[in-house]
Each structure stands twice: as C-alpha cells, then as structure tokens.
Scaffold this motif. Structure first.
Motif, short mmCIF file in Angstrom:
data_model
loop_
_atom_site.label_atom_id
_atom_site.label_comp_id
_atom_site.label_asym_id
_atom_site.label_seq_id
_atom_site.Cartn_x
_atom_site.Cartn_y
_atom_site.Cartn_z
N LEU A 37 1.30 -0.17 -3.24
CA LEU A 37 0.37 0.92 -2.98
C LEU A 37 -0.72 0.44 -2.04
O LEU A 37 -1.20 -0.69 -2.17
N ASN A 38 -1.15 1.28 -1.11
CA ASN A 38 -2.28 0.89 -0.27
C ASN A 38 -3.58 1.12 -1.05
O ASN A 38 -3.60 1.81 -2.07
N LEU A 39 -4.66 0.54 -0.58
CA LEU A 39 -5.93 0.58 -1.31
C LEU A 39 -6.42 2.01 -1.52
O LEU A 39 -6.90 2.36 -2.60
N SER A 40 -6.25 2.85 -0.52
CA SER A 40 -6.70 4.23 -0.66
C SER A 40 -5.95 4.94 -1.77
O SER A 40 -6.54 5.62 -2.61
N ARG A 41 -4.64 4.76 -1.81
CA ARG A 41 -3.82 5.41 -2.85
C ARG A 41 -4.13 4.81 -4.22
O ARG A 41 -4.21 5.52 -5.21
N LEU A 42 -4.34 3.49 -4.27
CA LEU A 42 -4.73 2.85 -5.54
C LEU A 42 -6.02 3.46 -6.06
O LEU A 42 -6.15 3.77 -7.25
N GLY A 43 -6.98 3.63 -5.17
CA GLY A 43 -8.26 4.23 -5.55
C GLY A 43 -8.10 5.64 -6.06
O GLY A 43 -8.70 6.03 -7.06
N ASP A 44 -7.26 6.43 -5.37
CA ASP A 44 -7.01 7.81 -5.80
C ASP A 44 -6.44 7.84 -7.21
O ASP A 44 -6.87 8.63 -8.05
N ILE A 45 -5.46 6.98 -7.46
CA ILE A 45 -4.80 6.96 -8.77
C ILE A 45 -5.78 6.47 -9.84
O ILE A 45 -5.84 7.03 -10.94
N ALA A 46 -6.55 5.44 -9.52
CA ALA A 46 -7.53 4.92 -10.48
C ALA A 46 -8.56 5.98 -10.84
O ALA A 46 -8.90 6.15 -12.02
N ILE A 47 -9.03 6.71 -9.85
CA ILE A 47 -10.01 7.76 -10.10
C ILE A 47 -9.38 8.88 -10.94
O ILE A 47 -9.96 9.33 -11.92
N TYR A 48 -8.21 9.30 -10.57
CA TYR A 48 -7.55 10.40 -11.29
C TYR A 48 -7.35 10.07 -12.77
O TYR A 48 -7.63 10.88 -13.64
N PHE A 49 -6.87 8.85 -13.05
CA PHE A 49 -6.56 8.48 -14.43
C PHE A 49 -7.72 7.76 -15.12
O PHE A 49 -7.59 7.37 -16.28
N ASP A 50 -8.83 7.55 -14.40
CA ASP A 50 -9.99 6.86 -14.95
C ASP A 50 -9.61 5.48 -15.48
O ASP A 50 -9.88 5.12 -16.63
N ILE A 51 -8.94 4.71 -14.62
CA ILE A 51 -8.53 3.35 -14.94
C ILE A 51 -8.93 2.44 -13.79
O ILE A 51 -9.31 2.90 -12.73
N SER A 52 -8.84 1.15 -14.00
CA SER A 52 -9.24 0.21 -12.96
C SER A 52 -8.09 -0.12 -12.01
O SER A 52 -6.90 -0.04 -12.38
N ILE A 53 -8.45 -0.49 -10.81
CA ILE A 53 -7.46 -0.92 -9.82
C ILE A 53 -6.82 -2.23 -10.30
O ILE A 53 -5.62 -2.44 -10.10
N ASP A 54 -7.59 -3.08 -10.95
CA ASP A 54 -7.04 -4.33 -11.49
C ASP A 54 -5.89 -4.05 -12.45
O ASP A 54 -4.89 -4.74 -12.45
N TYR A 55 -6.04 -3.03 -13.26
CA TYR A 55 -4.99 -2.66 -14.21
C TYR A 55 -3.76 -2.14 -13.47
O TYR A 55 -2.64 -2.53 -13.76
N LEU A 56 -3.99 -1.28 -12.49
CA LEU A 56 -2.87 -0.71 -11.71
C LEU A 56 -2.07 -1.78 -10.99
O LEU A 56 -0.86 -1.67 -10.85
N THR A 57 -2.75 -2.80 -10.51
CA THR A 57 -2.07 -3.84 -9.74
C THR A 57 -1.50 -4.96 -10.62
O THR A 57 -0.87 -5.88 -10.13
N GLY A 58 -1.76 -4.87 -11.93
CA GLY A 58 -1.24 -5.88 -12.84
C GLY A 58 -2.10 -7.13 -12.92
O GLY A 58 -1.72 -8.12 -13.54
N LYS A 59 -3.27 -7.09 -12.30
CA LYS A 59 -4.18 -8.24 -12.34
C LYS A 59 -4.66 -8.50 -13.77
O LYS A 59 -4.88 -9.63 -14.16
N ILE A 60 -4.82 -7.42 -14.51
CA ILE A 60 -5.13 -7.52 -15.94
C ILE A 60 -4.07 -6.73 -16.69
O ILE A 60 -3.48 -5.80 -16.15
N ASP A 61 -3.82 -7.10 -17.94
CA ASP A 61 -2.73 -6.45 -18.67
C ASP A 61 -3.17 -5.34 -19.61
O ASP A 61 -2.36 -4.72 -20.26
N LYS A 62 -4.47 -5.09 -19.70
CA LYS A 62 -4.95 -3.96 -20.49
C LYS A 62 -6.22 -3.43 -19.85
O LYS A 62 -6.91 -4.15 -19.14
N GLU A 63 -6.47 -2.19 -20.13
CA GLU A 63 -7.67 -1.57 -19.59
C GLU A 63 -8.91 -2.19 -20.21
O GLU A 63 -8.87 -2.61 -21.37
#
Length: 106
Positions: A37-63
C-alpha cells in the motif's frame, strides 16, 4: 494485517473495496502481500478504521488500544519509550494525511 482488519470489522472483500474505492484486484494483491500500500492509501485506511499505520504494515502485532497495563509493566523503559514514540509518529502521520485529504482538525 489488512485481512485481519477486514475480518475484525465483519466486512467482505467486496464491501471493503467499495469503501476504499479501489479495484478488487488491487485489494487482493495487497492482502496477499504481492503489492504494498502507498502511504496515502495507508493513511486513508488507518483513518477510516481508526487504527495505526504501524498496525496496518505489521510493524506492531496489536493495536495500541489493546495493550493493557500488565503488559506495559512487564516492558523495559526503553520499550515503553519506543511504544510512545511509535504512537506519536503514527498520530502525526495520520493527521498529516487527514489534512492533505481535507479532513478538519476537529
């Protein structure tokens, strides 16, 4: 993580691609890890679901909201500081993306 987010929110792949405004093929490639995912799309998804980009990218394993006091008490000061820095970094990124997308600060 995208698949986990989809499942956690009881969405089908079809519903999620409609929400995101993307093709089914693009989504399938992201979910399978064939494309990133590009950064813009990651941001959109994070905002929509109210989650962190770190979580979406697998950098962390829980919110961050799922971390409890007992888990934090078992971590070293350095790890706690890293968690705090990651939270701040994610929040700043989400705010920047939100501003670029025209989302008001409030």
């Amino acid at each position: 993580m995208l698949k986990r987010v989809k499942t956690k929110n009881n969405l089908t792949q079809k519903e999620l691609v409609e929400i995101l405004g993307i093709s089914q093929g693009s989504y399938a490639n992201w979910e399978k890890g064939k494309r990133e995912l590009n950064l813009s799309r990651l941001g959109d998804i994070a905002i929509y679901f109210d989650i962190s980009i770190d979580y979406l990218t697998g950098k962390i394993d829980k919110e961050y909201g799922e971390v409890n006091i007992q888990e934090l008490e078992q971590k070293s000061e350095e790890k706690i500081e890293k968690i705090i820095q990651d939270v701040i970094s994610s929040m700043l990124t989400i705010l920047k993306v939100g501003r670029l997308k025209g989302i008001p600060k409030s």
